[in-house]
Design a protein around this motif. Structure first.
Motif: not given
Length: 124
Positions: A24, A59, A61-62
């Protein structure tokens, strides 16, 4: 075919993505050796996505998880060819001679180079 040229910042980000195999934006920010803003890393990953070097995989989470679309070897090969073309008229020989003459090479490194050359010669 993707544009396999990386800026220094893109290369730093890709080192993390290649090492982790997926990351991420926050993973990259946390892993970098120098402080880089979250938004800078996010923008860099979007540029790498536009170049087809990474893709948004899922994804978490966000946050989007980015995965490499090309290997480190593919990028190294592309950038090496580009350097040879731009700076040495496409001559790999000239580029190698320049590198060998510009930097001292240890005996072990020289032996490794010699082994690679012998291996290539035996294939012919």
């Amino acid at each position: 075919m993707p544009n396999l040229q990386l800026t220094p910042c893109e290369a730093e980000v890709m080192d993390v993505v290649w090492e982790r195999e997926q990351a991420t934006v926050q993973d990259v920010v946390d892993a970098l050796q120098r402080p880089l803003a979250y938004t800078t890393v996010m923008t860099t990953l979007r540029i790498l996505e536009d170049k087809d070097i990474v893709c948004r995989h899922e994804k978490r989470g966000r946050a989007f998880v980015y995965r490499p679309r090309v290997s480190r070897d593919q990028v190294q090969t592309g950038m090496t060819r580009d350097l040879a073309n731009r700076m040495f008229g496409g001559s790999i020989k000239s580029m190698l001679l320049n590198l060998v003459q510009a930097e001292p090479i240890s005996a072990n490194e020289f032996d490794e180079i010699r082994d690679v050359i012998r291996d290539l010669e035996s294939r012919e």
